[in-house]
Design a protein around this motif. Sequence first.
Motif, short mmCIF file in Angstrom:
data_model
loop_
_atom_site.label_atom_id
_atom_site.label_comp_id
_atom_site.label_asym_id
_atom_site.label_seq_id
_atom_site.Cartn_x
_atom_site.Cartn_y
_atom_site.Cartn_z
N GLU A 244 32.21 -12.92 -20.94
CA GLU A 244 33.41 -13.86 -21.70
C GLU A 244 34.00 -12.90 -22.95
OE1 GLU A 244 30.16 -13.59 -22.31
OE2 GLU A 244 29.66 -15.53 -23.09
N MET A 245 33.47 -11.80 -23.36
CA MET A 245 33.81 -11.23 -24.78
C MET A 245 34.81 -10.07 -24.60
SD MET A 245 31.11 -9.83 -27.59
CE MET A 245 30.41 -11.37 -27.87
N PRO B 267 24.53 -8.39 -28.49
CA PRO B 267 25.38 -8.78 -27.35
C PRO B 267 25.79 -7.88 -26.38
CG PRO B 267 26.63 -9.60 -29.22
CD PRO B 267 25.14 -8.83 -29.79
N ARG B 268 26.49 -6.62 -27.05
CA ARG B 268 27.09 -5.63 -26.22
C ARG B 268 26.29 -4.65 -25.88
NH1 ARG B 268 31.35 -2.66 -29.38
NH2 ARG B 268 30.05 -2.78 -31.06
N GLU B 269 26.52 -3.77 -25.05
CA GLU B 269 25.91 -2.54 -24.70
C GLU B 269 26.40 -1.42 -25.24
OE1 GLU B 269 25.26 -3.46 -19.85
OE2 GLU B 269 25.12 -1.44 -20.35
N SER C 56 28.00 -13.72 -37.81
CA SER C 56 27.98 -14.68 -36.73
C SER C 56 27.74 -15.92 -37.29
CB SER C 56 26.76 -14.04 -35.79
OG SER C 56 27.36 -13.21 -35.01
N LEU D 255 30.74 -5.12 -22.38
CA LEU D 255 30.76 -6.22 -23.12
C LEU D 255 30.30 -7.59 -22.24
CD1 LEU D 255 34.30 -5.98 -24.36
CD2 LEU D 255 32.67 -6.31 -25.77
N PRO D 256 29.56 -8.43 -22.90
CA PRO D 256 29.28 -9.62 -22.32
C PRO D 256 30.46 -10.27 -21.54
CG PRO D 256 28.50 -10.09 -24.49
CD PRO D 256 29.23 -8.73 -24.31
N GLN E 294 19.57 -8.30 -25.30
CA GLN E 294 21.09 -8.48 -25.19
C GLN E 294 21.34 -9.84 -25.35
OE1 GLN E 294 22.87 -6.56 -21.99
NE2 GLN E 294 24.93 -6.91 -22.80
N PHE F 44 25.95 -14.30 -27.82
CA PHE F 44 26.68 -14.13 -29.18
C PHE F 44 26.31 -15.74 -29.95
CE2 PHE F 44 30.27 -17.02 -28.60
CZ PHE F 44 30.27 -17.04 -27.19
N ASP F 45 26.18 -15.37 -31.20
CA ASP F 45 25.97 -16.69 -32.23
C ASP F 45 24.76 -17.18 -31.75
OD1 ASP F 45 28.29 -16.53 -33.78
OD2 ASP F 45 29.56 -17.96 -32.50
N ASN G 59 33.09 -13.38 -33.08
CA ASN G 59 33.25 -14.69 -31.98
C ASN G 59 34.10 -15.65 -32.18
OD1 ASN G 59 30.92 -13.06 -31.34
ND2 ASN G 59 29.60 -14.37 -32.71
N ILE H 169 36.20 -14.56 -25.80
CA ILE H 169 35.64 -14.80 -27.13
C ILE H 169 35.83 -13.41 -27.63
CG2 ILE H 169 33.50 -14.94 -28.63
CD1 ILE H 169 34.09 -17.53 -27.18
#
Lengths: 432, 129
Positions: free
Chosen positions: B74-75, A186-188, A259, B71-72, A200, A203-204, B102, B4
């Motif tokens: 919300e993270m 989910p991260r770069e 996760s 980061l996305p 990408q 999350f989860d 998470n 998150i």
Amino acid sequence: MEIVKNVVCPFCGTLCDDIICKVENNEIVGTINACRIGHSKFVHTEGAMRYKKPMIRKDGEFMEISYDEAIDKAAQILAESKRPLMYGWSCTECEAQAVGMELAEETKAVIDNTASVCHGPSVLALQDVGYPICTFGEVKNRADVVVYWGCNPMHAHPRHLSRHVFARGFFRERGRPDRTLIVVDPRESDTAKLADIHLQLDFDRDYELLDAMRAVLLGHEIHYDEVAGIPKELIYEAVEVLKKAQFGILFFGMGITHSRGKHRNIDIAIMMVEDLNDYGKFTLIPMRGHYNVTGFNQVATWQSGYPFCVDFSLGYPRYNPGETGANDQLQNKEADAMMVIASDPGAHFPQRALETMAEIPVIAIEPHRTPTTEMADLIIPPAIVGMEAEGTAYRMEGVPIRMKKVVDSELLSDREILEKIVERVKEIKASK
Amino acid sequence: MKVILNTGRTIWQGQAIESGKDLKMYVDAAAICHMNKDQMEELGVNAGDNIKVLSEYGDVVVKVFQTKETLPGEMVYIPMGPWANRVIRPDTDSTATPSFKNIPVDITPTDEEVLDMPTLMKVYGKFSK
């Protein structure tokens, strides 16, 4: 200055075996080939505390004691407790781990290693659905598709990419240009920045993405514009790359084991790898953290039938992760004494587990000042395996490698300390 | 601000744990919260400011760090260690493995200090001194 070649690095599960150590006056003063983290382990940093004598806590303060006194005290604590927990084992060698299994059986303890806060879910999954694994040599020489799922080796296993992706191999003569790199994160992340395809995902949502990829592999269409935040066109493209692989490898880490879904995520990842073998050769390797976390799972399985979370309280080995894991034992307040060796639960266990560690006697077989020794009643410092003591370790994909001794130490090794504790526990029990 | 929390390795955290967990290097590497620049602007904080991270399971004070690994939206990301573990979800869901990633958390700017490692471990109350 003395140069010691082909030293094996005792940090991560990549177990790099090409380290050169520079030694002066029986001290490692420099390294060649080691990554930033490995170098920091080999070379002492000014100001960091290294314990050279066993110590016991009296009124909150540490007092030096002899090895014999410390071993007697440790044996007393373990022999007198009803449900001792022996945790760690991943930063030491297999021979010490084998003595640890004997000690656990002798004291009717629960014995668990760092897999239970790491790739424990992967262990549960490989018991569910299988383990299509290969060696690093095969990856380097054959792999044309490399997937890193939920891991960031540029930070956690810093030489992993240079050894398996950028490296030239027998059938991959140009190295990196001969391989397609897919990163799922989910991260770069710094690893994702190097990828040909970065999935990408939200999350989860690893399970959903893997399920969609399997569906495409099995010939179905995706009826949504995106799954887990990934546009369906990109999913089709990634699956096409996987299908066309001559030799594919899936490396996976904590991003997927920690996760939501935990071992179920790994179940479906392994099933996808199995599906991919209908097209070409596809394999997987878990990105194991500590350099010998894999070794403990091997040793525990040979000796008890179970890889971690082994409970000897009934006199025979029992296995029930969720009840007999170190975190379960602490969080449910079952453990009434704890021996920590070759790991640092003080730093890496959640708050609820540490609240119990604060209530029970803690023995730490540990060379350095750590969050665990801050909570320890007794510290027994060992010689460090791979630098001051030799022994066997298992690389992340299960290849055993002999760790070298580079410099001498007056301290006892983990194995010697454990053998003495076993001997003393037997004496205490015989006297009752 | 509700976000998150993700946790995990950074090479700086890895270097620090092997150099010495009693060094300032460890606090600088692990008692920090990686955030995107726009998140920092929204919260009204600069790199180096302290924030309090609050979850259902605990709280901790860490320093803001502008991330180089985007980061996305919300993270946020705190490197693994005793600071992050004050707030992660401890439940093992019958797998033996706690939930380190998470976690829903609330972050707010604070004047409270970041605790060094030995002081942080005293929070658990085992030894009074």
